[in-house]
Write a protein that holds these residues in place. Sequence first.
Motif, PDB file in Angstrom:
ATOM      1  N   GLY A 131       1.074  -1.439   0.041  1.00 58.39           N
ATOM      2  CA  GLY A 131       0.108  -0.586   0.679  1.00 58.39           C
ATOM      3  C   GLY A 131       0.943   1.035   0.085  1.00 58.39           C
ATOM      4  O   GLY A 131       0.556   2.290  -0.520  1.00 58.39           O
ATOM      5  N   GLU A 132       2.090   1.070   0.866  1.00 57.21           N
ATOM      6  CA  GLU A 132       2.963   2.504   0.898  1.00 57.21           C
ATOM      7  C   GLU A 132       3.375   2.478  -0.758  1.00 57.21           C
ATOM      8  O   GLU A 132       4.051   3.992  -1.439  1.00 57.21           O
ATOM      9  N   ARG A 133       3.790   1.012  -1.083  1.00 53.46           N
ATOM     10  CA  ARG A 133       4.239   1.881  -2.650  1.00 53.46           C
ATOM     11  C   ARG A 133       3.691   1.838  -3.612  1.00 53.46           C
ATOM     12  O   ARG A 133       3.867   2.857  -4.428  1.00 53.46           O
ATOM     13  N   VAL A 134       2.297   2.185  -3.215  1.00 53.69           N
ATOM     14  CA  VAL A 134       1.390   1.984  -4.799  1.00 53.69           C
ATOM     15  C   VAL A 134       1.252   4.228  -4.193  1.00 53.69           C
ATOM     16  O   VAL A 134       0.823   4.500  -5.321  1.00 53.69           O
ATOM     17  N   ARG A 135       1.489   4.505  -2.905  1.00 52.39           N
ATOM     18  CA  ARG A 135       0.640   5.594  -2.848  1.00 52.39           C
ATOM     19  C   ARG A 135       2.390   6.257  -3.150  1.00 52.39           C
ATOM     20  O   ARG A 135       2.024   7.427  -3.846  1.00 52.39           O
TER      21      ARG A 135
END
Length: 207
Positions: A131-135
């Motif tokens: 999820g952090e990578r997506v952001r």
Amino acid sequence: MTLQNPVLVRPGKPVITALDVTVSQGERELIQHVTLKVETGHRLAIMGKNGSGKTTLINRLLQGGPGITHADNLRISYANQDLRQLDASKTALANIMLTTDESEQIARNFLGAMGIRLDQVNELVGDMSGGERVRVALVKALLQASDLLILDEPTNYLDIPALEALTAYLQTTKQAVVFVSHDAQFVRDVATEVFEISEGSLFKHTN
């Protein structure tokens, strides 16, 4: 979220035009007779069930080919689901700075608005959660100077403050925007035009 160097775009010009295009995946036809125009300042939402061909349609528009016209020297930024635009061996901040003319502080501001904490901006992307990578990928796309911004399910992994910040940013950008989303409220708040893929055809919603 405010850019330091506002993007210069072609006012009122179409950036991509598609005329009677068939969208296929391998030998399988997903969508027939696609006709649409993406113009500067417009925000076009693409909706549809999983597997209907939303991402394939976007990729077809970007690839060009028969029936598809791109504006000259079209600059595109794309936050896609496979995160191939990120370098896992670099930090979140370094990934952003590779493709932006904005200041490091602006990059930090956008990362913070999307829920990447101050102590995470210098963390390696490879050590971050999905999820952090997506952001991080979303911020990278937002800060890359472009005439056309493509966002594939941008609201995934966003909390309410981040969703509100993204909505406010998109409502004021001068770029053309094409985005895929299942979030009906986000679509209502952001889109100027809504298209839906159903039974192998692309339909434009009317008010």
